[in-house]
Scaffold this motif. Structure first.
Motif, PDB file in Angstrom:
ATOM      1  N   ARG A 179       7.912  -7.496  -4.524  1.00 61.79           N
ATOM      2  CA  ARG A 179       9.014  -7.117  -5.378  1.00 61.79           C
ATOM      3  C   ARG A 179       8.772  -6.953  -6.996  1.00 61.79           C
ATOM      4  NH1 ARG A 179      14.092  -5.042  -2.505  1.00 61.79           N
ATOM      5  NH2 ARG A 179      13.706  -5.911  -0.323  1.00 61.79           N
ATOM      6  N   ALA A 180       9.171  -6.081  -7.861  1.00 64.46           N
ATOM      7  CA  ALA A 180       9.108  -5.965  -9.063  1.00 64.46           C
ATOM      8  C   ALA A 180      10.085  -6.751  -9.585  1.00 64.46           C
ATOM      9  CB  ALA A 180       8.886  -4.648  -9.652  1.00 64.46           C
ATOM     10  N   ALA A 181       9.882  -7.350 -11.049  1.00 62.28           N
ATOM     11  CA  ALA A 181      10.925  -8.260 -11.691  1.00 62.28           C
ATOM     12  C   ALA A 181      12.556  -7.707 -11.464  1.00 62.28           C
ATOM     13  CB  ALA A 181      10.652  -8.402 -13.063  1.00 62.28           C
ATOM     14  N   ASP A 182      12.797  -6.140 -11.448  1.00 60.26           N
ATOM     15  CA  ASP A 182      13.910  -5.667 -11.256  1.00 60.26           C
ATOM     16  C   ASP A 182      14.390  -5.686 -10.030  1.00 60.26           C
ATOM     17  OD1 ASP A 182      12.448  -3.525 -10.224  1.00 60.26           O
ATOM     18  OD2 ASP A 182      12.925  -2.189 -11.942  1.00 60.26           O
ATOM     19  N   GLY A 183      13.691  -5.966  -9.058  1.00 63.95           N
ATOM     20  CA  GLY A 183      14.079  -6.128  -7.623  1.00 63.95           C
ATOM     21  C   GLY A 183      13.696  -4.685  -6.739  1.00 63.95           C
ATOM     22  N   SER A 184      13.178  -3.758  -7.459  1.00 63.78           N
ATOM     23  CA  SER A 184      12.423  -2.577  -6.823  1.00 63.78           C
ATOM     24  C   SER A 184      11.325  -3.050  -5.726  1.00 63.78           C
ATOM     25  CB  SER A 184      12.176  -1.591  -7.848  1.00 63.78           C
ATOM     26  OG  SER A 184      11.174  -2.027  -8.682  1.00 63.78           O
ATOM     27  N   ILE A 185      10.815  -1.901  -5.188  1.00 61.68           N
ATOM     28  CA  ILE A 185       9.705  -2.103  -4.368  1.00 61.68           C
ATOM     29  C   ILE A 185       8.676  -1.062  -4.702  1.00 61.68           C
ATOM     30  CG2 ILE A 185       8.707  -2.027  -2.024  1.00 61.68           C
ATOM     31  CD1 ILE A 185      11.328  -2.817  -0.673  1.00 61.68           C
ATOM     32  N   PRO A 186       7.561  -1.767  -5.493  1.00 65.38           N
ATOM     33  CA  PRO A 186       6.405  -0.498  -5.970  1.00 65.38           C
ATOM     34  C   PRO A 186       5.980   0.035  -4.630  1.00 65.38           C
ATOM     35  CG  PRO A 186       6.398  -2.789  -6.856  1.00 65.38           C
ATOM     36  CD  PRO A 186       7.267  -2.933  -5.741  1.00 65.38           C
ATOM     37  N   ASN A 187       5.325   1.271  -4.896  1.00 69.45           N
ATOM     38  CA  ASN A 187       4.707   1.891  -3.647  1.00 69.45           C
ATOM     39  C   ASN A 187       3.226   2.687  -4.311  1.00 69.45           C
ATOM     40  OD1 ASN A 187       6.268   3.929  -5.259  1.00 69.45           O
ATOM     41  ND2 ASN A 187       6.585   5.024  -3.195  1.00 69.45           N
ATOM     42  N   PRO A 188       2.409   1.927  -4.684  1.00 71.72           N
ATOM     43  CA  PRO A 188       1.046   2.281  -5.249  1.00 71.72           C
ATOM     44  C   PRO A 188       0.419   3.044  -4.208  1.00 71.72           C
ATOM     45  CG  PRO A 188       0.859  -0.114  -5.074  1.00 71.72           C
ATOM     46  CD  PRO A 188       2.198   0.489  -4.598  1.00 71.72           C
ATOM     47  N   PHE A 189      -0.497   4.103  -4.491  1.00 70.59           N
ATOM     48  CA  PHE A 189      -1.060   4.998  -3.480  1.00 70.59           C
ATOM     49  C   PHE A 189      -0.458   5.429  -2.146  1.00 70.59           C
ATOM     50  CE2 PHE A 189      -3.561   1.454  -5.275  1.00 70.59           C
ATOM     51  CZ  PHE A 189      -4.528   2.184  -6.193  1.00 70.59           C
ATOM     52  N   GLY A 190       0.988   5.748  -2.413  1.00 71.73           N
ATOM     53  CA  GLY A 190       1.634   5.963  -1.596  1.00 71.73           C
ATOM     54  C   GLY A 190       1.915   4.939  -0.347  1.00 71.73           C
ATOM     55  N   SER A 191       1.960   3.519  -0.671  1.00 76.05           N
ATOM     56  CA  SER A 191       1.886   2.494   0.267  1.00 76.05           C
ATOM     57  C   SER A 191       2.901   1.398  -0.321  1.00 76.05           C
ATOM     58  CB  SER A 191       0.556   1.906   0.364  1.00 76.05           C
ATOM     59  OG  SER A 191      -0.241   2.770   1.052  1.00 76.05           O
ATOM     60  N   TYR A 192       3.338   0.449   0.307  1.00 77.73           N
ATOM     61  CA  TYR A 192       4.006  -0.946  -0.219  1.00 77.73           C
ATOM     62  C   TYR A 192       2.930  -1.652  -0.146  1.00 77.73           C
ATOM     63  CZ  TYR A 192       7.979   1.759   2.265  1.00 77.73           C
ATOM     64  OH  TYR A 192       8.971   2.404   2.637  1.00 77.73           O
ATOM     65  N   ARG A 193       3.001  -2.569  -1.277  1.00 76.84           N
ATOM     66  CA  ARG A 193       1.913  -3.933  -1.301  1.00 76.84           C
ATOM     67  C   ARG A 193       2.752  -4.949  -0.601  1.00 76.84           C
ATOM     68  NH1 ARG A 193       0.108  -3.174  -6.608  1.00 76.84           N
ATOM     69  NH2 ARG A 193      -2.096  -2.461  -5.831  1.00 76.84           N
ATOM     70  N   MET A 194       2.107  -5.273   0.254  1.00 76.16           N
ATOM     71  CA  MET A 194       2.888  -6.538   1.156  1.00 76.16           C
ATOM     72  C   MET A 194       2.532  -7.863   0.356  1.00 76.16           C
ATOM     73  SD  MET A 194       4.696  -4.873   3.325  1.00 76.16           S
ATOM     74  CE  MET A 194       4.950  -3.858   4.469  1.00 76.16           C
ATOM     75  N   CYS A 195       3.537  -8.818   0.383  1.00 69.37           N
ATOM     76  CA  CYS A 195       3.234 -10.069  -0.076  1.00 69.37           C
ATOM     77  C   CYS A 195       2.317 -10.957   0.753  1.00 69.37           C
ATOM     78  CB  CYS A 195       4.603 -10.674  -0.177  1.00 69.37           C
ATOM     79  SG  CYS A 195       4.430 -12.342  -1.090  1.00 69.37           S
ATOM     80  N   HIS A 196       1.178 -11.549   0.272  1.00 67.34           N
ATOM     81  CA  HIS A 196       0.132 -12.364   1.042  1.00 67.34           C
ATOM     82  C   HIS A 196       0.781 -13.592   1.630  1.00 67.34           C
ATOM     83  CE1 HIS A 196      -3.266 -10.251  -0.985  1.00 67.34           C
ATOM     84  NE2 HIS A 196      -2.622  -9.189  -0.306  1.00 67.34           N
ATOM     85  N   PHE A 197       2.126 -14.236   0.838  1.00 68.70           N
ATOM     86  CA  PHE A 197       2.728 -15.308   1.200  1.00 68.70           C
ATOM     87  C   PHE A 197       3.202 -15.218   2.305  1.00 68.70           C
ATOM     88  CE2 PHE A 197       5.855 -18.552   0.896  1.00 68.70           C
ATOM     89  CZ  PHE A 197       5.211 -19.568   0.379  1.00 68.70           C
TER      90      PHE A 197
END
Length: 340
Positions: A179-197
């Protein structure tokens, strides 16, 4: 580490930093490096990585990839080196031509683009091979190169991205995506960036890597999008500090992948990871040969930019501090911006 990124104290909060020792020496960076290397040797124990049995990998000098500078962008719309009319990969033909032109075969053949299209990121399942004649045909082509030409094959996998058009990824995004600081979900390269944690994403990638190895027989597999402190996650429901310390999350993800993947497989990625995390892989890319690398990495290494009339290459200290972690100099995509 990276205090300006991760250490933001609010009123009434406390922070406990890593134990630090300040020392002095009579010398230049070599003396400091020796002191650090001596300390590292007291605890550094690579796990299923950097073994003597992988000497063949450390001794490899020349990696060739199917993508190169100057190619028309249309090549990215289909798996490179695949003949649609003949419905087969032309690995042997292209490598033979390469050998005639250059005078030698490469030590390693790497594929960035073995899985293009909407399914490129996330699942890496049997349908990823459909555009190349199916899994059996893909495996046969790789076996030919590895068994008859003695060239090990390396495959690219992104350990972070999950395609927005895949129902599987769509189902995970709400809970696992960064999640970005504003709570949105970025989608680089037409993808979600999943949290490694997140444990579920760690389990997923720990299933992907050994399965791809079993299916393809490729003994070298790439783990993309680790080692960058700039991937920030502000999802409080993930259970990590906000923002996420990517170095800690990278440790957990690579550890999970390494534990699940057979020890004969060499794992590697783009940017260097922390010393403790590097115990789980065999190589990282080094951009020290490029001016782009100097401009991008210089600030992290407290290094000013050099005179353009002289060598722009930074000293790759990791070569000397961790000699069993291969430093792969990669000028791919940096035409006119490196020592090409």
């Amino acid at each position: 580490e990276y205090p300006s990124l991760y250490t933001e104290l609010k009123p009434g909060e406390a922070f406990r930093g890593t134990e630090t020792v300040l020392g002095v020496h009579s010398g230049d960076w070599h003396a400091a490096a020796r002191a650090y290397r001596d300390w590292v040797s007291t605890w550094y124990r690579p796990y299923k990585a950097q073994q003597d049995s992988k000497a063949w990998y450390r001794q490899s000098f020349w990696l060739v990839t199917e993508l190169a500078d100057g190619l028309d962008s249309s090549i990215l719309k289909l798996p490179p080196w695949y003949d649609n009319e003949k419905r087969r990969l032309l690995l042997r033909e292209i490598l033979d031509e390469f050998s005639r032109d250059v005078g030698a075969m490469p030590d390693i053949l790497h594929f960035w683009g073995w899985n293009w299209g909407a399914r490129r990121f996330g699942l890496y399942d049997e349908k990823n091979y459909d555009d190349m004649g199916g899994l059996a045909a893909f495996r046969a082509a790789l076996d030919d190169v590895q068994q008859n030409l003695s060239i090990p094959v390396s495959l690219y996998i992104d350990g972070t991205l999950c395609g927005t058009k895949l129902p599987y990824c769509q189902g995970l995004a709400e809970e696992l995506a960064m999640r970005a600081a504003d709570g949105s979900i970025p989608n680089p390269f037409g993808s979600y960036r999943m949290c490694h944690f997140t444990k579920e994403w760690q389990r997923h990638m720990a299933e992907v890597y050994p399965r791809v190895y079993r299916e393809t027989g490729a003994p070298i597999i790439y783990v993309d999008e680790v080692g960058s402190p700039n991937f920030m996650c502000y999802a409080a429901h993930h259970g990590h500090p906000v923002p996420l310390n990517m170095s800690e999350a990278d440790y957990a993800l690579l550890k999970a992948i390494r534990e699940a993947t057979p020890e004969e497989v060499a794992l590697y990625g783009e940017y260097p990871v922390t010393d403790v995390t590097s115990q789980f892989w065999d190589c990282n890319i080094s951009y020290q040969v490029s001016r782009w690398g100097e401009q991008y990495l210089g600030p992290y290494y407290d290094a000013g930019q050099s005179d353009d009339r002289m060598s722009p290459a930074l000293i790759d200290a990791l070569r000397f501090l961790f000699p069993r972690v291969v430093q792969l100099n990669l000028p791919l995509g940096l035409q006119y911006g490196s020592w090409q």
